[in-house]
Write a protein that holds these residues in place. Structure first.
Motif, PDB file in Angstrom:
ATOM      1  N   ILE A 190       0.611  -1.111   0.073  1.00 57.83           N
ATOM      2  CA  ILE A 190      -0.036  -0.044   0.023  1.00 57.83           C
ATOM      3  C   ILE A 190       0.862   1.139   0.061  1.00 57.83           C
ATOM      4  CG2 ILE A 190      -1.644   1.264   1.389  1.00 57.83           C
ATOM      5  CD1 ILE A 190      -2.748  -1.387   2.474  1.00 57.83           C
ATOM      6  N   LEU A 191       1.761   1.376   0.829  1.00 56.14           N
ATOM      7  CA  LEU A 191       2.823   2.262   0.849  1.00 56.14           C
ATOM      8  C   LEU A 191       3.514   2.514  -0.476  1.00 56.14           C
ATOM      9  CD1 LEU A 191       4.281   4.413   2.386  1.00 56.14           C
ATOM     10  CD2 LEU A 191       6.049   2.727   3.147  1.00 56.14           C
ATOM     11  N   TYR A 192       3.839   1.471  -1.094  1.00 54.68           N
ATOM     12  CA  TYR A 192       4.728   1.805  -2.360  1.00 54.68           C
ATOM     13  C   TYR A 192       3.556   2.370  -3.404  1.00 54.68           C
ATOM     14  CZ  TYR A 192       6.672   0.243  -7.176  1.00 54.68           C
ATOM     15  OH  TYR A 192       7.274   0.596  -8.266  1.00 54.68           O
ATOM     16  N   GLN A 193       2.072   1.774  -3.336  1.00 52.08           N
ATOM     17  CA  GLN A 193       1.284   2.442  -4.514  1.00 52.08           C
ATOM     18  C   GLN A 193       0.808   3.726  -3.922  1.00 52.08           C
ATOM     19  OE1 GLN A 193       0.085   0.686  -6.925  1.00 52.08           O
ATOM     20  NE2 GLN A 193      -0.886   2.939  -7.490  1.00 52.08           N
ATOM     21  N   LYS A 194       1.085   4.298  -2.699  1.00 51.49           N
ATOM     22  CA  LYS A 194       0.878   5.518  -2.408  1.00 51.49           C
ATOM     23  C   LYS A 194       1.949   6.551  -2.725  1.00 51.49           C
ATOM     24  CE  LYS A 194      -3.070   5.387   0.090  1.00 51.49           C
ATOM     25  NZ  LYS A 194      -4.167   6.503  -0.213  1.00 51.49           N
ATOM     26  N   LEU A 195       3.154   5.938  -2.612  1.00 48.06           N
ATOM     27  CA  LEU A 195       4.498   6.717  -3.257  1.00 48.06           C
ATOM     28  C   LEU A 195       4.372   7.063  -4.951  1.00 48.06           C
ATOM     29  CD1 LEU A 195       7.164   5.158  -1.009  1.00 48.06           C
ATOM     30  CD2 LEU A 195       6.689   7.508  -1.207  1.00 48.06           C
ATOM     31  N   TYR A 196       3.907   5.865  -5.523  1.00 45.86           N
ATOM     32  CA  TYR A 196       3.569   5.834  -6.828  1.00 45.86           C
ATOM     33  C   TYR A 196       2.701   6.879  -7.355  1.00 45.86           C
ATOM     34  CZ  TYR A 196       3.236   4.727 -11.899  1.00 45.86           C
ATOM     35  OH  TYR A 196       3.205   4.574 -13.138  1.00 45.86           O
ATOM     36  N   ASP A 197       1.557   6.850  -6.527  1.00 43.12           N
ATOM     37  CA  ASP A 197       0.427   7.937  -6.830  1.00 43.12           C
ATOM     38  C   ASP A 197       0.864   9.343  -6.571  1.00 43.12           C
ATOM     39  OD1 ASP A 197      -1.437   5.575  -7.671  1.00 43.12           O
ATOM     40  OD2 ASP A 197      -2.348   5.788  -5.612  1.00 43.12           O
ATOM     41  N   PHE A 198       1.716   9.560  -5.437  1.00 41.93           N
ATOM     42  CA  PHE A 198       2.207  10.713  -5.248  1.00 41.93           C
ATOM     43  C   PHE A 198       3.195  11.332  -6.278  1.00 41.93           C
ATOM     44  CE2 PHE A 198       5.282  13.170  -2.796  1.00 41.93           C
ATOM     45  CZ  PHE A 198       4.861  14.451  -2.609  1.00 41.93           C
ATOM     46  N   LEU A 199       4.106  10.306  -6.895  1.00 39.37           N
ATOM     47  CA  LEU A 199       4.917  10.584  -7.941  1.00 39.37           C
ATOM     48  C   LEU A 199       4.326  11.141  -9.197  1.00 39.37           C
ATOM     49  CD1 LEU A 199       7.777  10.698  -8.652  1.00 39.37           C
ATOM     50  CD2 LEU A 199       7.723   8.450  -9.262  1.00 39.37           C
ATOM     51  N   LEU A 200       3.010  10.346  -9.416  1.00 40.15           N
ATOM     52  CA  LEU A 200       2.254  10.821 -10.541  1.00 40.15           C
ATOM     53  C   LEU A 200       1.568  12.292 -10.301  1.00 40.15           C
ATOM     54  CD1 LEU A 200       0.201   7.570 -11.450  1.00 40.15           C
ATOM     55  CD2 LEU A 200       1.989   8.465 -12.714  1.00 40.15           C
ATOM     56  N   TYR A 201       1.394  12.584  -9.091  1.00 38.73           N
ATOM     57  CA  TYR A 201       0.630  13.796  -8.899  1.00 38.73           C
ATOM     58  C   TYR A 201       1.839  14.855  -8.949  1.00 38.73           C
ATOM     59  CZ  TYR A 201      -1.224  17.963  -6.346  1.00 38.73           C
ATOM     60  OH  TYR A 201      -1.585  19.014  -5.897  1.00 38.73           O
ATOM     61  N   LEU A 202       2.797  14.634  -8.625  1.00 34.06           N
ATOM     62  CA  LEU A 202       4.200  15.717  -8.375  1.00 34.06           C
ATOM     63  C   LEU A 202       4.679  15.925  -9.794  1.00 34.06           C
ATOM     64  CD1 LEU A 202       5.135  17.007  -5.870  1.00 34.06           C
ATOM     65  CD2 LEU A 202       6.740  15.475  -5.757  1.00 34.06           C
ATOM     66  N   TYR A 203       4.601  15.145 -10.546  1.00 39.65           N
ATOM     67  CA  TYR A 203       5.364  15.185 -11.816  1.00 39.65           C
ATOM     68  C   TYR A 203       4.907  16.352 -12.618  1.00 39.65           C
ATOM     69  CZ  TYR A 203       8.940  11.557 -13.236  1.00 39.65           C
ATOM     70  OH  TYR A 203      10.071  11.063 -13.496  1.00 39.65           O
ATOM     71  N   PRO A 204       3.593  16.494 -12.872  1.00 44.00           N
ATOM     72  CA  PRO A 204       3.234  17.634 -13.568  1.00 44.00           C
ATOM     73  C   PRO A 204       3.337  19.129 -12.722  1.00 44.00           C
ATOM     74  CG  PRO A 204       1.418  16.448 -13.098  1.00 44.00           C
ATOM     75  CD  PRO A 204       2.362  15.739 -12.624  1.00 44.00           C
ATOM     76  N   VAL A 205       3.360  19.080 -11.349  1.00 44.33           N
ATOM     77  CA  VAL A 205       3.780  19.961 -10.487  1.00 44.33           C
ATOM     78  C   VAL A 205       5.326  20.484 -10.853  1.00 44.33           C
ATOM     79  CG1 VAL A 205       3.746  20.828  -8.242  1.00 44.33           C
ATOM     80  CG2 VAL A 205       1.960  19.542  -8.916  1.00 44.33           C
ATOM     81  N   ILE A 206       6.018  19.589 -10.648  1.00 42.97           N
ATOM     82  CA  ILE A 206       7.673  19.843 -10.527  1.00 42.97           C
ATOM     83  C   ILE A 206       7.994  20.305 -12.005  1.00 42.97           C
ATOM     84  CG2 ILE A 206       8.175  18.753  -8.431  1.00 42.97           C
ATOM     85  CD1 ILE A 206       9.360  16.360 -10.054  1.00 42.97           C
ATOM     86  N   GLY A 207       7.269  19.871 -13.085  1.00 43.32           N
ATOM     87  CA  GLY A 207       7.387  20.365 -14.273  1.00 43.32           C
ATOM     88  C   GLY A 207       7.245  21.792 -14.712  1.00 43.32           C
ATOM     89  N   ARG A 208       6.570  22.154 -13.758  1.00 47.01           N
ATOM     90  CA  ARG A 208       6.415  23.882 -13.812  1.00 47.01           C
ATOM     91  C   ARG A 208       7.471  24.651 -13.053  1.00 47.01           C
ATOM     92  NH1 ARG A 208       0.976  21.947 -13.156  1.00 47.01           N
ATOM     93  NH2 ARG A 208       0.867  22.154 -11.039  1.00 47.01           N
ATOM     94  N   TYR A 209       8.318  23.963 -12.501  1.00 48.79           N
ATOM     95  CA  TYR A 209       9.610  24.557 -11.977  1.00 48.79           C
ATOM     96  C   TYR A 209      10.260  25.320 -12.962  1.00 48.79           C
ATOM     97  CZ  TYR A 209       9.319  21.991  -7.670  1.00 48.79           C
ATOM     98  OH  TYR A 209       8.496  21.210  -6.448  1.00 48.79           O
ATOM     99  N   PRO A 210      10.986  26.283 -12.518  1.00 48.77           N
ATOM    100  CA  PRO A 210      11.799  27.379 -13.666  1.00 48.77           C
ATOM    101  C   PRO A 210      12.807  26.218 -14.398  1.00 48.77           C
ATOM    102  CG  PRO A 210      11.638  28.369 -11.569  1.00 48.77           C
ATOM    103  CD  PRO A 210      11.307  27.197 -11.383  1.00 48.77           C
ATOM    104  N   LYS A 211      13.061  26.692 -15.621  1.00 53.81           N
ATOM    105  CA  LYS A 211      13.925  25.597 -16.231  1.00 53.81           C
ATOM    106  C   LYS A 211      15.185  25.502 -15.734  1.00 53.81           C
ATOM    107  CE  LYS A 211      12.031  26.363 -20.812  1.00 53.81           C
ATOM    108  NZ  LYS A 211      12.206  26.420 -22.212  1.00 53.81           N
ATOM    109  N   HIS A 212      15.783  26.405 -14.931  1.00 55.81           N
ATOM    110  CA  HIS A 212      16.945  26.514 -14.333  1.00 55.81           C
ATOM    111  C   HIS A 212      17.165  25.299 -13.218  1.00 55.81           C
ATOM    112  CE1 HIS A 212      15.341  29.547 -11.643  1.00 55.81           C
ATOM    113  NE2 HIS A 212      16.175  29.063 -10.922  1.00 55.81           N
TER     114      HIS A 212
END
Length: 112
Positions: A5-27
């Motif tokens: 369950i913990l592994y799945q929560k981490l995976y789901d969190f990574l899916l959530y976070l990818y677009p969020v951190i994709g909006r960080y500045p290019k540098h």
């Protein structure tokens, strides 16, 4: 089972976070973005190793250290205004849930 369950929560969190951190500045692409992604992936690796190992405690402690690192990276992103307050709140809730699962798993392993 709890570690899966913990592994799945981490995976789901990574899916959530990818677009969020994709909006960080290019540098930040090869610094804060990469460190954040790697931190979560390394946590997942620790959970898999703990699941496969007879000595789970060391891997779970390593995952706990990575969770603290993740908290710091997310807080830094918030302080640098790379994420808004709402998103920061959602991320913190998800991290708290992951931390509770991880803490419960560590206590369970310690009790054995």
């Amino acid at each position: 089972m709890q570690n899966l369950i913990l592994y799945q929560k981490l995976y789901d969190f990574l899916l959530y976070l990818y677009p969020v951190i994709g909006r960080y500045p290019k540098h930040e692409k090869f610094t804060l973005q990469t460190q954040t992604k790697n931190c979560i992936i390394d946590m997942q690796r620790c959970i898999v190793k703990a699941n496969k190992s007879s000595t789970k405690k060391n891997q779970l402690y390593e995952a706990d250290v990575l969770l603290e690192e993740l908290k710091m990276l997310v807080r830094l992103a918030n302080d640098l205004h790379y994420i808004n307050q709402h998103t920061y709140g959602v991320i913190c809730e998800k991290i708290t849930e992951i931390g509770a699962l991880l803490g419960g798993l560590i206590k369970f392993v310690q009790g054995k």
